[in-house]
Scaffold this active site. Sequence first.
Site, mmCIF file in Angstrom:
data_model
loop_
_atom_site.group_PDB
_atom_site.id
_atom_site.type_symbol
_atom_site.label_atom_id
_atom_site.label_comp_id
_atom_site.label_asym_id
_atom_site.label_seq_id
_atom_site.Cartn_x
_atom_site.Cartn_y
_atom_site.Cartn_z
ATOM 1 N N LYS A 1 0.808 -1.220 0.000
ATOM 2 C CA LYS A 1 0.000 0.000 0.000
ATOM 3 C C LYS A 1 0.844 1.275 0.000
ATOM 4 O O LYS A 1 0.453 2.290 -0.564
ATOM 5 C CB LYS A 1 -0.944 0.022 1.206
ATOM 6 C CG LYS A 1 -2.025 -1.052 1.168
ATOM 7 C CD LYS A 1 -3.035 -0.784 0.078
ATOM 8 C CE LYS A 1 -4.187 -1.783 0.098
ATOM 9 N NZ LYS A 1 -5.082 -1.598 -1.082
ATOM 10 N N GLU B 1 -9.875 5.929 2.930
ATOM 11 C CA GLU B 1 -10.711 4.865 3.481
ATOM 12 C C GLU B 1 -9.792 3.688 3.744
ATOM 13 O O GLU B 1 -8.741 3.576 3.110
ATOM 14 C CB GLU B 1 -11.806 4.469 2.488
ATOM 15 C CG GLU B 1 -11.380 3.473 1.389
ATOM 16 C CD GLU B 1 -10.343 4.028 0.422
ATOM 17 O OE1 GLU B 1 -10.308 5.262 0.232
ATOM 18 O OE2 GLU B 1 -9.553 3.235 -0.132
ATOM 19 N N SER C 1 1.495 -9.726 -0.884
ATOM 20 C CA SER C 1 1.196 -8.295 -0.851
ATOM 21 C C SER C 1 1.434 -7.651 0.509
ATOM 22 O O SER C 1 1.674 -6.461 0.606
ATOM 23 C CB SER C 1 -0.247 -8.058 -1.295
ATOM 24 O OG SER C 1 -1.130 -8.831 -0.497
#
Lengths: 400, 260
Positions: free
Chosen positions: A90, A112, A379
């Site tokens: 991220k 969010e 991830s």
Amino acid sequence: MKTEPDRMGYFDEFGGRFVAETLMPALLRLDTAYASARRDPAFQAEFRNLLRDYVGRPSPLYFAKRLTEAYGGAKIYLKREDLNHTGAHKINNTLGQALLARRMGLKRLMAETGAGQHGVATATVAALFGMECSVYMGEEDMVRQAPNVRRMELLGAQLCPVSSGTRTLKDAMSEALRAWVAAVDTTFYVIGTVAGPHPYPLMVREFQSVIGRELVRQSRAQIGRLPDLVIACIGGGSNAAGVFAPLARHKSVRLMGVEAGGFGISTGKHAASIGGGQVGILHGSRSFVLQDAEGQIHNAHSISAGLDYPGVGPEHAAWARSGRVEYVSITDDEALQAFDDLTRLEGIIPALESSHALAEARKQAVLLGRDAILVVNVSGRGDKDLDTVLAIRKEQGRGV
Amino acid sequence: MNRMEKTFARLKREGRAGLVGYLTAGDPDLETSRADCRTALKNGVDILELGVPFSDPTADGPVIQAASQRALAGGMTLRKAIGLAGDLRLEFPETPIILFGYANPFYRHGFEELARDAAAAGVDGFLVVDIPWEESADLRRALKAEGLCLIPLIAPTTSVERAKKILKGAAGFVYYILVRGVTGGQSQAADEARDHLAALQAVTKLPVAAGFGIREGRQAAEYAQMASAVVVGSALVEAARGGRLAEKVSELHSALTGGN
């Protein structure tokens, strides 16, 4: 393979900008600002340097020998996004968007978050650049991902609990859109995935594409060729888009996206928008959406908060339609098994999101055979999921 | 002249601004909702904006979000909302009825079928909050084929240049959003609104309705000085659930008619 959306932000028939008029001028400004930043070597250089020195890139491509032996087939390599600063992919995107916000003269970020990884990554770059930050998070997810809530608070972000609807990522995104309408002149909305209105799906994909570009380079250097199959998990689909986009033109490489199958697609309790949804319009773009015959959005279900979303990025919808990427789903139980496997065999605790991709790798390894090269994009790391996993163990009467 | 044009012509003759009243279809159930709409129309609502509930109403504040949830829980659907409009049309042949909603239920129904069904029920137009001008060509075409209009929305953030583009070829009326925010929010300073509305009226011949954040008769009277109509939503939904809908509509109506 066409990789750029059209001027209106469509990947084939998917994408667009379905937002309130109040937001349109801001999206048009963002489109222009991003296009200029994308072409600006100074912007790209600063982004690259931060990815290297702050995030710790490139993330390694690691040969998982014991996992390969246990699964008894293709050689399994792991792209280690879990080793990034803040523990997931991220941060690649939030760094890019924060740099863009600064370039646009905006000093407030909002985001969010589902699993909290994107919230943490946004709070982190807000601290780095001395910006204010508000994070919208469903109350259910705040319980599921409590460690990330505490991290965001420590980083100085303002947590905005969302109590509407299912109190998960879908509602957090709805509430963030509402809040953005009210603060659009001063606030940069950092969307965490390749969904939302144009230019977000393109922009987030581009910021995440560093994963796929590194993978191409590393496979050639370490293995001497590109992999046969690359697997990534899909919620909104940002880690997958980042790893797939640079590989899409290499026809020899199969690409596979793994959606969250929850209790199984047939039960209706899942988060597989491509596997079990229809074309619809949600949160700014046209894509596959979990919905009923009346066009009301269904609640998604997944053990993984980061995949628990009833939509998917429009470029994935286009890849699914064209057949370039294969989309499958993995159930909660299969993901938990893969979580255990990687933890015990390699000493790597993966995020529950990534565990979905690992579970598919287990199935594919045997089918591919020993000569094949399989890469799984890990991830994120699983520290945030310990409470969830331990609670399930307790329920099932298993020890730790 | 269609119903919408006739209504604004009548308001002009009466020398006053109109009252556009919003209620969520099916809140909390079809029967109550039908009765509420009749109450609103009998007590002074000039144009009815009937909300089609959506599971994820991203442009609505807490009051209309809750109304949408109640309506969906009560079994409301797009087809039933169109049916409700049809029932009201029989009883109120002259009052314009606009369906207000979000893209997905309309998209799922199919824009052509939506236009046909709505026209057959006597609906006059649509207002879709998450279909901005850039995305509206298909819907506008489908509605126009059935003689319906897509009400354009103009926000405080919309430039005059952009407003011109949006309003080219528009029909019905223009909806000016008074707030940077969701429905039921705090409306902007009257001065800022006055400037925006004046700029907007300079680029369109269509009547302009101002809404989002108008709750009281006093406010309605203030904005009525600047626009051809005022829109009241959240305050009517609250009044309906509190059993005070007739009084609330009368209060707003008399504020617009100068107490007559």
